[in-house]
Design an enzyme around this catalytic site. Structure first.
Site, PDB file in Angstrom:
ATOM      1  CG  ASP A   1     -37.389 -79.236  12.915  1.00 19.55           C
ATOM      2  OD1 ASP A   1     -38.003 -80.140  13.508  1.00 19.55           O
ATOM      3  OD2 ASP A   1     -36.955 -79.361  11.755  1.00 19.55           O
TER       4      ASP A   1
ATOM      5  CG  HIS B   1     -38.260 -83.550  12.429  1.00 20.73           C
ATOM      6  ND1 HIS B   1     -38.089 -82.282  11.921  1.00 20.73           N
ATOM      7  CD2 HIS B   1     -38.618 -84.326  11.373  1.00 20.73           C
ATOM      8  CE1 HIS B   1     -38.327 -82.295  10.622  1.00 20.73           C
ATOM      9  NE2 HIS B   1     -38.656 -83.518  10.256  1.00 20.73           N
TER      10      HIS B   1
ATOM     11  CB  SER C   1     -37.546 -83.379   7.287  1.00 15.61           C
ATOM     12  OG  SER C   1     -38.836 -82.872   7.453  1.00 15.61           O
TER      13      SER C   1
END
Length: 638
Positions: free
Chosen positions: A49, A105, A430
């Site tokens: 990520d 994220h 996600s």
């Protein structure tokens, strides 16, 4: 370079996209669920990520024992980064100079999968509660392959190699291409196959192109565990209260509030001297007259209008969105977001009074009794690359999820947003992907000897059953696969569908993939010579899918083998749920087992006169305790 023996395959490196905890409780997975903590603390979750924020409370190593002896990696994290007994490894690649998360994220997905238990977590008091991952005692290894510019194929492939060599147990990958790719050019598919060979299950987000309707699921390889997103039983709204007493529920994560009751409202089209009506309605750049909007709430028929209204010194804005209305986004300024129907109600109110007034309230969480519903953005099948493999495999919570965030990232995604938060609310496949990764790690902690395909099968065949009313467009299994994740039930599935490397090779050989293509995908000396080929539909998969001609008679046969992991002595009877449009036969229709790990095979035959679009059915094996369910989907070539 392609002619060298040690070069498997050359393809252009492209840029992939990031697919952007009441959720665990909603799934019946409470904080006090039965755990084997000694095994759980040995589980290592690899996260590909944007990196991680190591100082976050979600990644503290307080109370954790020594790093698992099987760990072979290091902490090559770059500047200003220290690993600990929670974050036991970190690496970074070409787009960044550190494994530190400057986007948010990566911290969000890592904490959802394996973050610590953190009390009183919230986003400015919104969604306040306990933040926790699926396996709070597990370790995390971070592979920073993405920045806010995207993720490079070359880095994704390198990170898979590193994660495998480092000794991770589960890999979670919340990224992928914007459109489906062939297997030979899909870096996630190629990297994850090598992980599967080493006993590592890879969980991958299905993509966020649901608005484009069918066929945009990007996680297509059968060895990937492909995850779509669904809602939970809490939604976040920002109320708009009009002076006439009407209240609208806007979809926005709005942390701002006005001190007072009612404030003047002006429509963008009435607040411009220089633009035509269409541009003024949208509050386009250069249209809003500061003198007409200052100190007022502005109505704009475009989401982007909120930024321009704020720049013109408006108090706040009410904006229309073209997106479907089932999730809330963090807004960078005081604003609420509404759909077309609600927009017309506000528009009508403004036109009906000389001095319209309203207020926008700070966001709050309210119950959502319709959950779980497949999120509108969640990418749908059918699988363009492998038509007879159902994708996505499963859905999990991916809407309005609170989890750890980077204080250097923008919570709204706007670079002009000055706020810094440690926890934020995001929506996307996600967010669903690490829920399944956490669940898979939980199953592995209780069943450490199970293969990747066994863990995947257990989570699929025990999922909550959903139906077409759980989707926005009635696309049934093409939106939710087997159904909704149920982590606890997956620890005792009764039977599992095991799939070996050899099975994947047989499948590809059977659909005209020659030895040179196998070499490109698998990176070894795989060959079709001497192999009895099979078809996509005969891969030993927990679902059964076939594409047939539109309006034509059909007969489809599926062969499957199940392994007994329930009671040593057990008898399972088959049950078919179907419509009147087809006939389904199971041979044999009773499976008897005398020992654990014994296997039994069966054949499912489906016949019918025609299929206009898609036909949904299911097969259940039941022994009085375990229900092992497999969806059956027959669909047409259109």
């Amino acid at each position: 370079m392609a002619t060298h023996d040690d070069v498997v395959w050359i393809f252009p490196s492209k840029t992939l996209k990031l697919h952007t905890t009441a959720s665990w409780d909603f799934m019946g997975f409470p904080q006090n669920v039965h755990r084997n903590l000694s095994f759980e603390s040995d589980i290592i979750v690899g996260v590909l990520d944007t990196g991680i924020w190591p100082e976050s409370e979600s990644f503290s190593d307080h109370g954790l024992g020594a790093i698992p002896k099987k760990w072979k990696g290091g902490c090559d994290a770059g500047r200003n980064f220290t690993c600990n007994k929670k974050i036991i490894g970190a690496r970074y690649y070409s787009l960044v100079d550190s494994a530190r998360d400057f986007v948010g994220h990566g911290s969000h997905t890592a904490s959802t999968a394996a973050g610590n238990i953190v009390e009183n977590a919230s986003y400015y008091g919104i969604a306040k509660g306990i933040a926790r991952g699926g396996v709070p005692a597990a370790r995390i290894a971070v592979y920073c392959v993405c920045s806010n510019l995207g993720c490079k194929d070359e880095d994704v492939l390198a990170s898979f190699d590193d994660a495998i060599a480092d000794g991770v147990d589960i890999i979670t990958v919340s990224l992928g291409p914007q459109t489906p790719r062939t297997l030979t050019e899909d870096s996630v598919a190629i990297g994850s196959f090598h992980a599967t060979e080493k006993g590592i299950l890879t969980i991958n987000s299905a993509g966020n192109s649901g608005y484009r309707r069918s066929g945009f699921v990007t996680s297509t390889a059968p060895w990937l565990f492909s995850v779509g997103a669904s809602t939970i039983n809490r939604k976040i709204i920002s109320k708009i209260v009009l002076q006439n007493g009407k209240t609208l529920s806007g979809n926005a994560v709005n942390s701002f509030k006005l001190n007072g009751t009612n404030f003047p409202v002006v429509y963008g089209k009435d607040a411009s001297k220089s633009c035509d009506e269409d541009r003024a309605k949208s509050c386009a750049y250069g249209c809003l007259d500061r003198d007409r909007v200052k100190g007022k709430i502005v109505l704009c028929n475009r989401y982007s209008g909120m930024i321009l209204a704020n720049e013109a010194e408006a108090l706040g804005s009410i904006c229309e969105t073209d997106d479907a209305y089932d999730f809330s986004t963090v807004v960078p300024v005081l604003a609420s977001v509404i759909n077309r129907e609600q927009f017309e109600r506000v528009e009508s109110y403004i036109n009906s009074t000389k001095m319209p007034q309203a207020n926008i309230h700070k966001s709050e969480g309210i119950p959502d009794l319709t959950a779980p519903i497949v999120a509108s953005f969640s990418s749908r099948g059918p699988n363009r690359i492998i038509p007879d493999i159902l994708k996505p495999d499963i859905v999990a919570p991916g809407v309005d999820i609170l989890a750890a965030f980077s204080p250097k990232g923008s919570p709204s995604g706007y670079s002009t947003d000055p706020r810094h938060v440690h926890y934020s609310i995001l929506s996307g496949t996600s967010m669903a992907c690490p829920h399944v990764a956490g669940a898979a790690a939980y199953v592995k902690s209780l069943k450490p000897r199970w293969s990747p395909s066994a863990i995947k099968s257990a989570l699929m065949t025990t999922a909550w059953k959903m139906n077409s009313t759980s989707t926005m467009w009635g696309d049934a299994e093409f939106s939710y696969g087997v159904g909704h994740l149920d982590p606890v039930k997956a620890t005792n599935p009764g039977l599992v569908y095991e799939t070996l490397t050899y099975d994947y090779i047989k499948m590809l050989c059977g659909v005209n993939y020659d030895s040179s293509i196998l070499r490109k995908i698998f990176g070894d000396n795989s060959t079709c010579s001497g192999i009895l080929p099979s078809t996509y539909k005969d891969l030993n998969y927990p679902t059964m899918t076939a594409q047939v001609g539109k309006g034509e008679p059909f007969e489809v046969e599926f062969s499957r083998t199940v392994t007994n992991v329930g009671l040593s002595s057990s008898t399972y009877k088959s049950k078919i749920t179907k419509t009147s449009e087809c006939n389904i036969k199971v041979e044999p229709n009773i499976l008897s087992f005398g020992s654990l790990n014994e296997t039994q095979s069966f054949i499912v035959t489906i016949t019918g006169e025609r299929v206009e679009n898609m036909l949904s059915a299911s097969l259940e094996w039941f022994d009085g305790i375990h229900t092992v369910r497999s969806p059956i989907v027959i669909y047409t070539t259109n």
